[in-house]
Design an enzyme around this catalytic site. Sequence first.
Site, PDB file in Angstrom:
ATOM      1  N   GLU A   1      11.779  17.150  13.191  1.00 45.48           N
ATOM      2  CA  GLU A   1      12.224  16.682  11.872  1.00 45.48           C
ATOM      3  C   GLU A   1      11.671  17.613  10.802  1.00 45.48           C
ATOM      4  O   GLU A   1      10.453  17.730  10.649  1.00 45.48           O
ATOM      5  CB  GLU A   1      11.707  15.256  11.636  1.00 45.48           C
ATOM      6  CG  GLU A   1      12.131  14.700  10.297  1.00 45.48           C
ATOM      7  CD  GLU A   1      11.499  13.350   9.966  1.00 45.48           C
ATOM      8  OE1 GLU A   1      10.310  13.142  10.245  1.00 45.48           O
ATOM      9  OE2 GLU A   1      12.214  12.511   9.395  1.00 45.48           O
TER      10      GLU A   1
ATOM     11  N   CYS B   1      14.788   9.873   5.503  1.00 44.57           N
ATOM     12  CA  CYS B   1      14.645   9.622   6.940  1.00 44.57           C
ATOM     13  C   CYS B   1      15.979   9.786   7.655  1.00 44.57           C
ATOM     14  O   CYS B   1      16.034  10.317   8.757  1.00 44.57           O
ATOM     15  CB  CYS B   1      14.049   8.250   7.182  1.00 44.57           C
ATOM     16  SG  CYS B   1      14.950   6.920   6.382  1.00 44.57           S
TER      17      CYS B   1
ATOM     18  N   GLU C   1       9.632   1.653  10.773  1.00 46.16           N
ATOM     19  CA  GLU C   1      10.786   2.511  10.451  1.00 46.16           C
ATOM     20  C   GLU C   1      10.236   3.923  10.356  1.00 46.16           C
ATOM     21  O   GLU C   1       9.487   4.243   9.432  1.00 46.16           O
ATOM     22  CB  GLU C   1      11.437   2.077   9.133  1.00 46.16           C
ATOM     23  CG  GLU C   1      12.056   0.689   9.183  1.00 46.16           C
ATOM     24  CD  GLU C   1      13.212   0.546  10.152  1.00 46.16           C
ATOM     25  OE1 GLU C   1      13.735   1.565  10.637  1.00 46.16           O
ATOM     26  OE2 GLU C   1      13.588  -0.600  10.432  1.00 46.16           O
TER      27      GLU C   1
ATOM     28  N   LYS D   1       0.861  -1.191   0.000  1.00 45.03           N
ATOM     29  CA  LYS D   1       0.000   0.000   0.000  1.00 45.03           C
ATOM     30  C   LYS D   1       0.898   1.243   0.000  1.00 45.03           C
ATOM     31  O   LYS D   1       1.472   1.613   1.023  1.00 45.03           O
ATOM     32  CB  LYS D   1      -0.929   0.036   1.222  1.00 45.03           C
ATOM     33  CG  LYS D   1      -2.046   1.064   1.027  1.00 45.03           C
ATOM     34  CD  LYS D   1      -2.514   1.716   2.283  1.00 45.03           C
ATOM     35  CE  LYS D   1      -1.634   2.791   2.795  1.00 45.03           C
ATOM     36  NZ  LYS D   1      -1.419   3.961   1.896  1.00 45.03           N
TER      37      LYS D   1
HETATM   38  P1  NAD Z   1       3.089   9.061   6.733  1.00 42.60           P
HETATM   39  O1  NAD Z   1       3.260   8.484   8.084  1.00 42.60           O
HETATM   40  O2  NAD Z   1       2.201  10.219   6.552  1.00 42.60           O
HETATM   41  O3  NAD Z   1       2.551   7.961   5.724  1.00 42.60           O
HETATM   42  C1  NAD Z   1       3.206   6.717   5.530  1.00 42.60           C
HETATM   43  C2  NAD Z   1       2.209   5.699   5.017  1.00 42.60           C
HETATM   44  O4  NAD Z   1       1.242   5.434   6.047  1.00 42.60           O
HETATM   45  C3  NAD Z   1       1.406   6.127   3.788  1.00 42.60           C
HETATM   46  O5  NAD Z   1       1.294   5.013   2.922  1.00 42.60           O
HETATM   47  C4  NAD Z   1       0.054   6.481   4.403  1.00 42.60           C
HETATM   48  O6  NAD Z   1      -1.008   6.376   3.467  1.00 42.60           O
HETATM   49  C5  NAD Z   1      -0.063   5.454   5.494  1.00 42.60           C
HETATM   50  N1  NAD Z   1      -1.031   5.745   6.546  1.00 42.60           N
HETATM   51  C6  NAD Z   1      -1.579   6.938   6.882  1.00 42.60           C
HETATM   52  N2  NAD Z   1      -2.415   6.795   7.928  1.00 42.60           N
HETATM   53  C7  NAD Z   1      -2.373   5.486   8.283  1.00 42.60           C
HETATM   54  C8  NAD Z   1      -2.997   4.717   9.323  1.00 42.60           C
HETATM   55  N3  NAD Z   1      -3.823   5.255  10.214  1.00 42.60           N
HETATM   56  N4  NAD Z   1      -2.711   3.397   9.385  1.00 42.60           N
HETATM   57  C9  NAD Z   1      -1.847   2.822   8.509  1.00 42.60           C
HETATM   58  N5  NAD Z   1      -1.245   3.502   7.513  1.00 42.60           N
HETATM   59  C10 NAD Z   1      -1.491   4.824   7.404  1.00 42.60           C
HETATM   60  O7  NAD Z   1       4.577   9.367   6.231  1.00 42.60           O
HETATM   61  P2  NAD Z   1       5.020  10.159   4.932  1.00 42.60           P
HETATM   62  O8  NAD Z   1       4.678  11.596   5.174  1.00 42.60           O
HETATM   63  O9  NAD Z   1       4.513   9.455   3.718  1.00 42.60           O
HETATM   64  O10 NAD Z   1       6.603   9.972   4.959  1.00 42.60           O
HETATM   65  C11 NAD Z   1       7.476  10.841   5.613  1.00 42.60           C
HETATM   66  C12 NAD Z   1       7.918  10.260   6.945  1.00 42.60           C
HETATM   67  O11 NAD Z   1       8.435   8.948   6.744  1.00 42.60           O
HETATM   68  C13 NAD Z   1       9.052  11.033   7.597  1.00 42.60           C
HETATM   69  O12 NAD Z   1       8.808  11.176   8.979  1.00 42.60           O
HETATM   70  C14 NAD Z   1      10.274  10.149   7.398  1.00 42.60           C
HETATM   71  O13 NAD Z   1      11.302  10.339   8.314  1.00 42.60           O
HETATM   72  C15 NAD Z   1       9.665   8.800   7.476  1.00 42.60           C
HETATM   73  N6  NAD Z   1      10.516   7.810   6.811  1.00 42.60           N
HETATM   74  C16 NAD Z   1      11.196   6.921   7.606  1.00 42.60           C
HETATM   75  C17 NAD Z   1      12.038   5.996   7.015  1.00 42.60           C
HETATM   76  C18 NAD Z   1      12.803   5.028   7.879  1.00 42.60           C
HETATM   77  O14 NAD Z   1      13.292   4.046   7.349  1.00 42.60           O
HETATM   78  N7  NAD Z   1      12.924   5.247   9.171  1.00 42.60           N
HETATM   79  C19 NAD Z   1      12.193   5.956   5.632  1.00 42.60           C
HETATM   80  C20 NAD Z   1      11.492   6.872   4.863  1.00 42.60           C
HETATM   81  C21 NAD Z   1      10.642   7.801   5.472  1.00 42.60           C
END
Ligand code: NAD
Length: 468
Positions: free
Chosen positions: A372, A276, A242, A169
Amino acid sequence: MALPTKLLIDGQLLDGSGLLSVVDPSTGEPFVEVPRASQAQMEAAIAAAKAAQPAWGAAPLSTRRERLARFADAVAQHTDELARTLVMEQGKPLEQAHAEISYAEFFLRHFATAELPVEIVQDDEVLRVEVHHRPLGVVAGITPWNFPVLIAAYKLGPSLLLGNTFILKPAPTTPVTSLMLGALARDIFPPGVVNVVTDANDLGALLTTHPDVAKISFTGSTPTGRKVMASAASTLKRITLELGGNDAAIVLDDVDVAAVAPKIFAGAFLNAGQVCIAIKRLYVHDRVYDALCGALAAQADTSVLGNGLDASTSMGPLQNAAQYAKAQCLLDVAASDGTIVTGGIEARNSGYFVRPTIVRDITDGSELVDEEQFAPILPVVRFNDIDDVVSRANASPYGLGGSVWSGDIDRAYELAQRIDSGTVWINHHLHFGPHIPFAGAKQSGYGVEFSEAGLSEFGQTHVISIAK
Ligand code: NAD
């Protein structure tokens, strides 16, 4: 686009119940519409994955490996198309998009040959005790918008190798390349083994609460990670999270400024800072502070912002309007809490462009340092005392990565051992690989990805104990 961009459910490429309009962040305008799935379609994907799992899990390991290798081949054959589409939906320069696809292929090839051997933990005159790894069942991979292809690949690979079936997803703002991966997967894996389902941020909770999903492999923000953890509790799902990071890089007084500046710049500004494990707070010793601020600003001024498909572009836009709005607020914070040496909003008619921004004379307690930013706005904080800088670096609730920069490896090594994060790099930043464990400390994650430790999180530990 030659590859289809349909949902993949039970081996079929399908339209959704609606459409998602996908915006090119370099223009702020939609460039394509792709299917948006209904709740019923997500239920169908879960049912298909559940039905397909026993046969896939029972297939010889050699078969699963061979299919994963074929999938890596297919990704390699479509690198150019995937990379160009990735630029359009995500914004990064084409060279970085190519690197992401190549890295995705590299991870897939790693998992196609990885070992998770049966471990003999006791074998004496009394007992023989073996540790096996059985499939968990259906794994859901939930991905963010910064590296949609790479992150999908490194969740799909271990899931399938261990005999699980998989539902991907993607984030709603970068669904296109994930749907293309689905089209490639359809011709390689049996129906139901891989499913790709898009949403408008409304179907994640169905995955995290559904009794037929055994594990959630989630990459995204810390607030969403908390929601995933809470909702997975109702069915005691396995979870790997992550999450966000606020990596501190500590630059000691003995560095060669000219040598480290380009490396630090790359570590902070890759993918317009939307990484990230990017450098998000830079602590610099007083003795080299002015020189490093100047060198970083000079490097920033050479950056060419633009559409990632233009060969001259070295930095793309922010990925979406919400992130752009957040960056604009943080530029105001930068101006009031520090001094902007160079950077700010790129003057253009369209698109979500922020120039690489160097902010000096700022310190802990400012939102730009403590939170962040996920944007190309780097706070550079002065320090004098090692113990003080360690406690400031460690005061963050995040603990994903960090780095120490010094001309003396022994000094840096001693300091690296004191940093509370999953990874600490010395004289580099941002490096990771499928053989290296990746685990966020504190609010940056839960569990491990990559390496044997990460692989084992995609299986159920299964002990067979034989009395002699
Ligand atoms: P986000 O948390 O907004 O979304 C991530 C995913 O979660 C999307 O697919 C979203 O549709 C889904 N989602 C949203 N609500 C949900 C729910 N209630 N239940 C399950 N899934 C749900 O993150 P983003 O804005 O897409 O990405 C940016 C963030 O990701 C930053 O904080 C970044 O640091 C982090 N990130 C971390 C890593 C790592 O490996 N630690 C890698 C890449 C990005």
